[in-house]
Design an enzyme around this catalytic site. Structure first.
Site, mmCIF file in Angstrom:
data_model
loop_
_atom_site.group_PDB
_atom_site.id
_atom_site.type_symbol
_atom_site.label_atom_id
_atom_site.label_comp_id
_atom_site.label_asym_id
_atom_site.label_seq_id
_atom_site.Cartn_x
_atom_site.Cartn_y
_atom_site.Cartn_z
ATOM 1 C CD GLU A 134 -3.083 -0.891 -0.054
ATOM 2 O OE1 GLU A 134 -2.980 0.234 -0.714
ATOM 3 O OE2 GLU A 134 -3.762 -2.016 -0.512
ATOM 4 C CB CYS A 290 -14.447 3.145 -13.618
ATOM 5 S SG CYS A 290 -15.485 4.496 -13.276
ATOM 6 C CB CYS A 297 -19.242 2.230 -19.889
ATOM 7 S SG CYS A 297 -18.616 3.735 -19.187
ATOM 8 C CB CYS A 300 -18.965 -1.210 -15.673
ATOM 9 S SG CYS A 300 -19.051 -0.588 -13.840
ATOM 10 C CB CYS A 306 -23.111 3.840 -13.469
ATOM 11 S SG CYS A 306 -21.928 5.049 -13.831
#
Length: 550
Positions: A134, A290, A297, A300, A306
């Site tokens: 991270e 995205c 799209c 997705c 959305c």
């Protein structure tokens, strides 16, 4: 006010059920679930939370997220938010969770930190593996991080091994990854865990953020959810993009109000059974589907939820005039004028961008311009081979603790930089021949908040007695040692300029070579003969610094 968008009839039919019934149906389960989560966390177990349900609906004045000051909480609570930008009942949240996790199980990338975390039974080593990844992934692309992460974990597989390393070793391995304070803070955190926390990483997001240096709200949430199974949401750049599009949030995401609303949405959505997988799935969706430009799209998994996609479809219908009359629509309705989560009226919809109208690009302050005169000082005839002088930067501030060529800060005009730089060099290496200090060119390198222009100089010592004594904070390195030292990318660029000007080398830039060849092609044969006749002859045994690097 945001224009109307098509309604998804099947989903809206579910959402039209009385909210009170939905909330009451799950309250008892949610309450018992909260107790189970707290019990698990208190026992420091990494078991995911037991199956639970979404605990009610989000009111038009949502609850202020944890971790805020009293004044910040009051500010968030006082601003009305249209339910258009929220997830309003359990059915909608459940659809989002299930769709996203199902997609993630099929499509997730095979990454080394995921393999380590999934296969590690020791909680502290699992948390360490997540922690390193991270920190490295902050402001850095996955493709760049993979090799650094693999080498890091091979060299320091545990918190204890990292804690015992030197800062020089950490900087050396981190060199080239950028944002160098991250590596230093990571080691500081490892030492605190080993020396003050008996080798155990804090188990919750709140204690991670409070106890460990360099661990902010996002990193704490990622470690707690992925390594320890705490049901806490996370918000990074990818999640911001996903949430702003899914809920059509067009206001500046860097503002306090919008940022806290995004954290509230993330906490509402995180799956209590698989919080770590859910958070990784949300980030994965933003990174691979995205995306900032040209989002996919059609691939997705939450397209049906959305609002940005619905807006695109509505705009296309309006443009084609294919449907007579007014379609069944939903809109953002604010009770007191301009919605605080909608895009401002000054930023109208751009048909060419589609869903990429969201999120609004935050206004960024331009990096401040600074100039530095810097010199590669080399002893070509030193014992054991040619050596280069490096000095160490202070232990705080920009590039803390890294090694660099001697330099001085100068004015953009460049006045007096030759004299100032020579004085700096002599403070490290003693008397030097001023006439050999030659300007070679410039290097421009942008850090996170500084655009630095380096005026690059070179000075090669000839028959002088080799410098063998150097003050603390300086050292002479061979070229081979230089290439593996803890130096920044900017210093590597500076050294390339120096190398390109060395006599007898063929390392000039491709741009320079192409420019030279193309100019020769344009000359007639007679002109080339004249040019060669008048060209000055330069002795081959004299160091030459002629021209700036490209």
């Amino acid at each position: 006010m945001t224009p109307r968008v098509p309604r998804l009839s099947s989903l809206w039919a579910i959402m039209k059920k009385p909210r009170a019934a939905v909330g009451s149906r799950h309250r008892k389960k949610a309450s018992s679930q909260e107790g189970r989560e707290n019990h698990n966390l208190s026992n420091n177990q990494a078991k995911p939370s037991a199956p639970g349900a979404y605990a009610g609906t989000i009111p038009e004045f949502p609850e202020a997220p944890a971790g805020l000051s009293r004044r910040q909480k009051e500010a968030v609570l006082q601003v009305p938010v249209s339910s258009y930008h929220l997830f309003r009942d359990a059915a909608e949240v459940t659809v989002f969770r299930e769709s996203l996790l199902s997609w993630y199980d099929r499509e997730k990338r095979d990454l080394p930190w995921r393999r380590l975390a999934e296969g590690e039974g020791d909680l502290d080593r699992r948390a360490y593996a997540v922690w390193v990844s991270e920190v490295m992934l902050q402001q850095t692309q996955v493709a760049t991080v993979i090799n650094y992460y693999t080498r890091w974990m091979q060299k320091w597989p545990t918190l204890q091994s990292l804690a015992s390393a030197s800062l020089e070793e950490v900087n050396q391995l981190w060199a080239g990854l950028g944002y160098y304070s991250r590596g230093r803070r990571l080691q500081e955190g490892a030492r605190k865990v080993v020396e003050e926390l008996e080798g155990h990483v804090p188990r919750t997001a709140e204690t991670l953020q409070r106890l460990l240096p360099g661990v902010g709200r996002y990193t704490a949430g990622a470690i707690a959810s992925i390594a320890f199974g705490q049901a806490t949401g996370v918000v990074d750049g990818n999640v911001v993009r996903v949430l702003c599009r899914v809920r059509a949030i067009g206001a500046d995401p860097s503002s306090t109000l919008v940022s806290q609303q995004l954290w509230s949405l993330a906490q509402q959505l995180v799956d209590p059974v698989r919080p770590g997988d859910f958070n990784q799935a949300a980030m994965e969706l933003g990174a691979t589907v995205c995306t900032p430009q040209r989002p996919l799209c059609s691939q997705c998994p939450v397209q049906s939820l959305c609002r940005a996609h619905q807006r695109v479809e509505w705009e296309q219908l309006q443009a084609s005039q294919s449907l007579p009359g007014s379609p069944d629509v939903e809109e953002c309705v604010s009770n007191n004028g301009q919605c605080q989560l909608c895009a401002p009226p000054t930023e109208p919809w751009d048909q060419t961008l589609g869903v990429a109208n969201f999120p609004r690009k935050a206004s960024r302050r331009a990096p401040r311009a600074e100039c530095s005169a810097i010199c590669v000082l080399e002893q070509p005839r030193a014992l054991g081979g040619a050596q280069i002088l490096l000095v160490q930067r202070p232990n705080s501030g920009l590039l803390a603790g890294l090694w660099e060529f001697p330099s001085v800060t100068v004015e953009p005009s460049g006045q007096h930089q030759h004299k100032a730089l020579l004085q700096e060099l002599q403070s490290w290496a003693g008397p030097l021949p001023a006439t050999r200090l030659q300007h070679l060119g410039q290097v421009v390198h942008t850090f996170s908040h500084i655009k630095m222009t380096y005026h690059v100089y070179g000075l090669a010592l000839g028959g002088e007695t080799p410098v063998t004594i150097t003050p603390p904070g300086a050292r002479w390195l061979t070229r081979e040692e230089f290439r593996t030292a803890a130096i920044s990318t900017a210093m590597k660029k500076v050294f390339r300029v120096y190398e390109d000007q060395q006599p007898g080398t063929c390392k000039s830039s491709k741009k320079s070579r192409v420019s030279t060849l193309s100019s020769q092609k344009k000359l007639s044969q007679g002109q080339q003969v004249l040019d060669s006749f008048f060209q000055p002859q330069i002795p081959t045994d004299t160091p030459r610094f002629d021209g700036a690097a490209q």
